[in-house]
Design an enzyme around this catalytic site. Sequence first.
Site, PDB file in Angstrom:
ATOM      1  N   ARG A 103       0.895  -1.247  -0.160  1.00 14.36           N
ATOM      2  CA  ARG A 103       0.149   0.075   0.031  1.00 14.36           C
ATOM      3  C   ARG A 103       0.676   1.451  -0.204  1.00 14.36           C
ATOM      4  O   ARG A 103       1.833   1.307   0.880  1.00 14.36           O
ATOM      5  CB  ARG A 103      -0.902   0.058   1.263  1.00 14.36           C
ATOM      6  CG  ARG A 103      -1.897   1.291   1.174  1.00 14.36           C
ATOM      7  CD  ARG A 103      -2.879   1.077   2.757  1.00 14.36           C
ATOM      8  NE  ARG A 103      -1.910   1.150   3.608  1.00 14.36           N
ATOM      9  CZ  ARG A 103      -2.492   0.952   5.276  1.00 14.36           C
ATOM     10  NH1 ARG A 103      -3.738   0.784   5.166  1.00 14.36           N
ATOM     11  NH2 ARG A 103      -1.755   1.232   6.087  1.00 14.36           N
ATOM     12  N   THR A 107      -1.018   7.801  -0.660  1.00 17.80           N
ATOM     13  CA  THR A 107      -2.292   7.558  -1.643  1.00 17.80           C
ATOM     14  C   THR A 107      -3.222   6.500  -1.138  1.00 17.80           C
ATOM     15  O   THR A 107      -4.409   6.487  -1.420  1.00 17.80           O
ATOM     16  CB  THR A 107      -2.020   7.640  -3.058  1.00 17.80           C
ATOM     17  OG1 THR A 107      -1.436   6.300  -3.275  1.00 17.80           O
ATOM     18  CG2 THR A 107      -1.052   8.745  -3.344  1.00 17.80           C
ATOM     19  N   ASP A 202       1.961  -2.790  12.769  1.00 18.97           N
ATOM     20  CA  ASP A 202       2.594  -3.153  11.651  1.00 18.97           C
ATOM     21  C   ASP A 202       2.983  -4.542  11.601  1.00 18.97           C
ATOM     22  O   ASP A 202       3.922  -5.081  12.383  1.00 18.97           O
ATOM     23  CB  ASP A 202       3.713  -2.204  10.983  1.00 18.97           C
ATOM     24  CG  ASP A 202       3.898  -2.764   9.819  1.00 18.97           C
ATOM     25  OD1 ASP A 202       4.372  -3.656   9.273  1.00 18.97           O
ATOM     26  OD2 ASP A 202       3.745  -1.729   8.727  1.00 18.97           O
ATOM     27  N   ASP A 205       6.614  -5.452  10.462  1.00 19.73           N
ATOM     28  CA  ASP A 205       7.512  -5.048  11.102  1.00 19.73           C
ATOM     29  C   ASP A 205       7.671  -6.067  12.311  1.00 19.73           C
ATOM     30  O   ASP A 205       8.806  -6.136  12.829  1.00 19.73           O
ATOM     31  CB  ASP A 205       7.491  -3.621  11.313  1.00 19.73           C
ATOM     32  CG  ASP A 205       7.428  -2.683  10.359  1.00 19.73           C
ATOM     33  OD1 ASP A 205       8.139  -3.109   9.332  1.00 19.73           O
ATOM     34  OD2 ASP A 205       7.215  -1.485  10.715  1.00 19.73           O
TER      35      ASP A 205
END
Length: 212
Positions: A103, A107, A202, A205
């Site tokens: 992603r 945007t 995340d 991560d």
Amino acid sequence: MDLHVLHHPLVDHKLTVLRDKNTPSNIFRELVSELVTLEAYEATRNLEVSDYEIETPICKMTGKHLNRPRPMVVPVLRAGLGMLDGMTRLLPTAEVGFLGMKRDEQTLDIITYANRLPEDLTGRQCFLLDPMLATGGTLIAATHYLAERGAKDVTAINILAAPEGLKRLEKEIDPSIDFKVVVCAVDESLNDKAYIVPGLGDAGDRLYGLID
């Protein structure tokens, strides 16, 4: 769209430890794998089987055998890789493809940067692996990517989902696709950065560490 949310004490316990920001990466990876195996049990409930003749030590009998072509498991890189062992532990005969999508953080558009999939997925039951169903954009793009290759039976396996993402799936997934979602929990919402709240941060991560 068929949504299945796991309701089980073991899932709740493991998910709580997974969410904890103090849980180290090695434990995080183990818990993701364990949760996916539990999800896979539900996700594979409708696998297609046919009669299969065998002989036990006692007598002949008719059992069941998974149909061909074999199911296709597709982790969405990179976080989906952390779910692969848990899925193949329950479904070791499946074939594995890979789909690289990310992603754009500015945007929120989905960018496809890699794929390792058969050109023809006709007749395949496909399982998409991605820990977080947030905005739904990645999952929609991945599902339609598989459908363009002939897949008509797609099950998404996610650890967490946001209500906003689920609503978007309902609106945008092609209704001709037999589409199902299996999750451990549906959380409260998305924040202004499109992260699931309360979520777990995340997933990539936390599975593999930060990439500069």
